[in-house]
Write an enzyme that holds these catalytic residues in place. Structure first.
Site, PDB file in Angstrom:
ATOM      1  CE  LYS A  19      -0.648 -59.601  14.269  1.00  0.00           C
ATOM      2  NZ  LYS A  19      -0.078 -59.828  15.611  1.00  0.00           N
ATOM      3  NE  ARG A  94      -4.115 -64.961  16.357  1.00  0.00           N
ATOM      4  CZ  ARG A  94      -4.384 -63.698  16.663  1.00  0.00           C
ATOM      5  NH1 ARG A  94      -5.063 -62.948  15.831  1.00  0.00           N
ATOM      6  NH2 ARG A  94      -3.973 -63.192  17.786  1.00  0.00           N
ATOM      7  NE  ARG A 129       0.477 -54.191  24.273  1.00  0.00           N
ATOM      8  CZ  ARG A 129       0.316 -54.670  23.046  1.00  0.00           C
ATOM      9  NH1 ARG A 129      -0.733 -55.422  22.756  1.00  0.00           N
ATOM     10  NH2 ARG A 129       1.174 -54.417  22.106  1.00  0.00           N
ATOM     11  NE  ARG A 162      -7.880 -57.140  25.859  1.00  0.00           N
ATOM     12  CZ  ARG A 162      -7.298 -56.688  24.738  1.00  0.00           C
ATOM     13  NH1 ARG A 162      -7.643 -55.517  24.242  1.00  0.00           N
ATOM     14  NH2 ARG A 162      -6.402 -57.386  24.105  1.00  0.00           N
ATOM     15  NE  ARG A 173      -2.549 -62.387  23.474  1.00  0.00           N
ATOM     16  CZ  ARG A 173      -2.344 -61.105  23.799  1.00  0.00           C
ATOM     17  NH1 ARG A 173      -2.283 -60.742  25.077  1.00  0.00           N
ATOM     18  NH2 ARG A 173      -2.213 -60.191  22.870  1.00  0.00           N
TER      19      ARG A 173
HETATM   20  P1  AMP Z   1      -5.748 -60.285  18.704  1.00  0.00           P
HETATM   21  O1  AMP Z   1      -6.229 -58.972  19.200  1.00  0.00           O
HETATM   22  O2  AMP Z   1      -5.539 -60.328  17.213  1.00  0.00           O
HETATM   23  O3  AMP Z   1      -4.541 -60.798  19.442  1.00  0.00           O
HETATM   24  O4  AMP Z   1      -6.922 -61.335  18.975  1.00  0.00           O
HETATM   25  C1  AMP Z   1      -7.448 -61.533  20.268  1.00  0.00           C
HETATM   26  C2  AMP Z   1      -7.955 -62.939  20.421  1.00  0.00           C
HETATM   27  O5  AMP Z   1      -9.007 -63.188  19.473  1.00  0.00           O
HETATM   28  C3  AMP Z   1      -6.927 -64.039  20.151  1.00  0.00           C
HETATM   29  O6  AMP Z   1      -6.115 -64.310  21.262  1.00  0.00           O
HETATM   30  C4  AMP Z   1      -7.848 -65.205  19.801  1.00  0.00           C
HETATM   31  O7  AMP Z   1      -8.453 -65.756  20.944  1.00  0.00           O
HETATM   32  C5  AMP Z   1      -8.942 -64.523  18.984  1.00  0.00           C
HETATM   33  N1  AMP Z   1      -8.578 -64.474  17.562  1.00  0.00           N
HETATM   34  C6  AMP Z   1      -8.304 -63.388  16.804  1.00  0.00           C
HETATM   35  N2  AMP Z   1      -8.013 -63.715  15.547  1.00  0.00           N
HETATM   36  C7  AMP Z   1      -8.097 -65.069  15.489  1.00  0.00           C
HETATM   37  C8  AMP Z   1      -7.899 -66.029  14.458  1.00  0.00           C
HETATM   38  N3  AMP Z   1      -7.532 -65.661  13.215  1.00  0.00           N
HETATM   39  N4  AMP Z   1      -8.087 -67.342  14.773  1.00  0.00           N
HETATM   40  C9  AMP Z   1      -8.470 -67.722  15.995  1.00  0.00           C
HETATM   41  N5  AMP Z   1      -8.649 -66.883  17.013  1.00  0.00           N
HETATM   42  C10 AMP Z   1      -8.469 -65.558  16.777  1.00  0.00           C
END
Ligand code: AMP
Length: 215
Positions: A19, A94, A129, A162, A173
Site C-alpha cells: 500500500k 483499520r 525487511r 525495527r 500484525r
Molecule cells: P503501518 O506502517 O501502516 O503498518 O503502521 C505502523 C503501526 O502504526 C501499526 O502497526 C499500528 O501500531 C500503528 N497504526 C497505523 N495506522 C493505524 C490505525 N489506523 N489504527 C491504529 N493503529 C495504527
C-alpha cells in the site's frame, strides 16, 4: 489520467501488501497527499512527542494504537489545506470504529482499493525487511538488498530491524489485520465503493490496476 478519477481514496490491505509504495507513486502522479497514519505515528515516536510516547508500545508489539488517539490524529491531518483536493488514506481506517468515525465526520470517500496478497507472499515480503536509522528507507534482504550490506544506499545510514519488523510482531500484525481490519472489506463492499485488486507483481503493474480501479 482521466479527469473523472476518484480523488478521495482509501487503500486497504494487510501489512506487506505494498500500500505504502503504491500510495507514494499515485500521490506523485495525481498531486494529492498520501496520508499514512503509520508514518505520522513513526514521526511522532522519533520526535518523542506526547503522541509518540503513547503510540510506541503498541507499534513495537504490532498492535493497533487505540481508536480515539488515531481518529483524532487523522482528523487533525485532514483539516490541512493540502487534503482539500483529495487524498490517499494509507493505513486508515483499520477498524470498524475508525471507519464509522470517518463516515460521521463528513469526510466523503469515492473509492476503497483493497489489495489482495496471499499470506505466504506477505510473510516472504515482511520477514527480512530492514530500515535506515537516518532516513527511514526500507530494504529487503532478498527483494531489495542494499548495495553494501547493512548500509543505506542513499545516505550510508546504518540498517536495522525495527521492533515491528521482528518475527513476533509480524505474526501479531497479520493476526490484527485479519481480526480487526479485514471486516472493512465487507463494510465498504456494502457501501458499493470497494474495488479489489491483485497485489502481486512489480509496483508498476500494481499501479496500473489501481488506476483502473479508481477511474
Ligand atoms: P503501518 O506502517 O501502516 O503498518 O503502521 C505502523 C503501526 O502504526 C501499526 O502497526 C499500528 O501500531 C500503528 N497504526 C497505523 N495506522 C493505524 C490505525 N489506523 N489504527 C491504529 N493503529 C495504527
Amino acid at each position: 489520467m482521466s479527469a473523472t478519477s476518484a480523488k478521495r481514496i482509501i487503500f486497504l490491505g494487510p501489512p506487506g501488501a505494498g500500500k505504502g509504495t503504491i500510495a507514494s507513486m499515485l500521490s506523485h502522479e495525481l498531486g494529492i497527499p498520501q496520508v499514512s497514519t503509520g508514518d505520522l505515528f513513526r514521526s511522532a515516536v522519533a520526535k518523542e512527542t506526547a503522541l509518540g510516547k503513547k503510540a510506541k508500545g503498541y507499534m513495537d508489539r504490532g498492535e493497533l494504537v487505540p481508536d480515539q488517539v488515531t481518529i483524532d490524529l487523522l482528523k487533525e491531518c485532514m483539516q490541512e489545506p493540502k487534503c482539500k483536493q483529495g487524498f490517499i488514506l494509507d493505513g486508515f481506517p483499520r477498524t470498524v470504529i475508525q471507519a464509522d468515525a470517518l463516515a460521521v465526520s463528513g469526510i466523503d470517500i469515492d473509492r476503497v482499493v483493497s489489495f489482495t496478497v496471499p499470506e505466504q507472499e506477505l510473510l516472504q515480503r515482511l520477514v527480512g525487511r530492514m530500515t535506515c536509522r537516518k532516513c527511514g528507507a526500507i530494504y529487503h534482504v532478498s527483494n531489495l538488498p542494499p548495495k553494501i550490506p547493512g548500509k543505506c544506499d542513499r545516505d550510508g545510514g546504518e540498517l536495522y530491524q525495527r521492533e515491528d519488523q521482528k518475527p513476533e510482531a509480524i505474526k501479531k500484525r497479520l493476526q490484527v489485520y485479519k481480526e480487526q481490519t479485514a471486516p472493512l472489506i465487507t463494510y465498504y463492499r456494502k457501501k458499493g465503493i470497494l474495488v479489489e485488486i491483485d497485489g502481486i507483481g512489480i509496483p508498476k503493474e500494481v499501479l496500473k490496476r489501481v488506476h483502473a480501479a479508481i477511474s
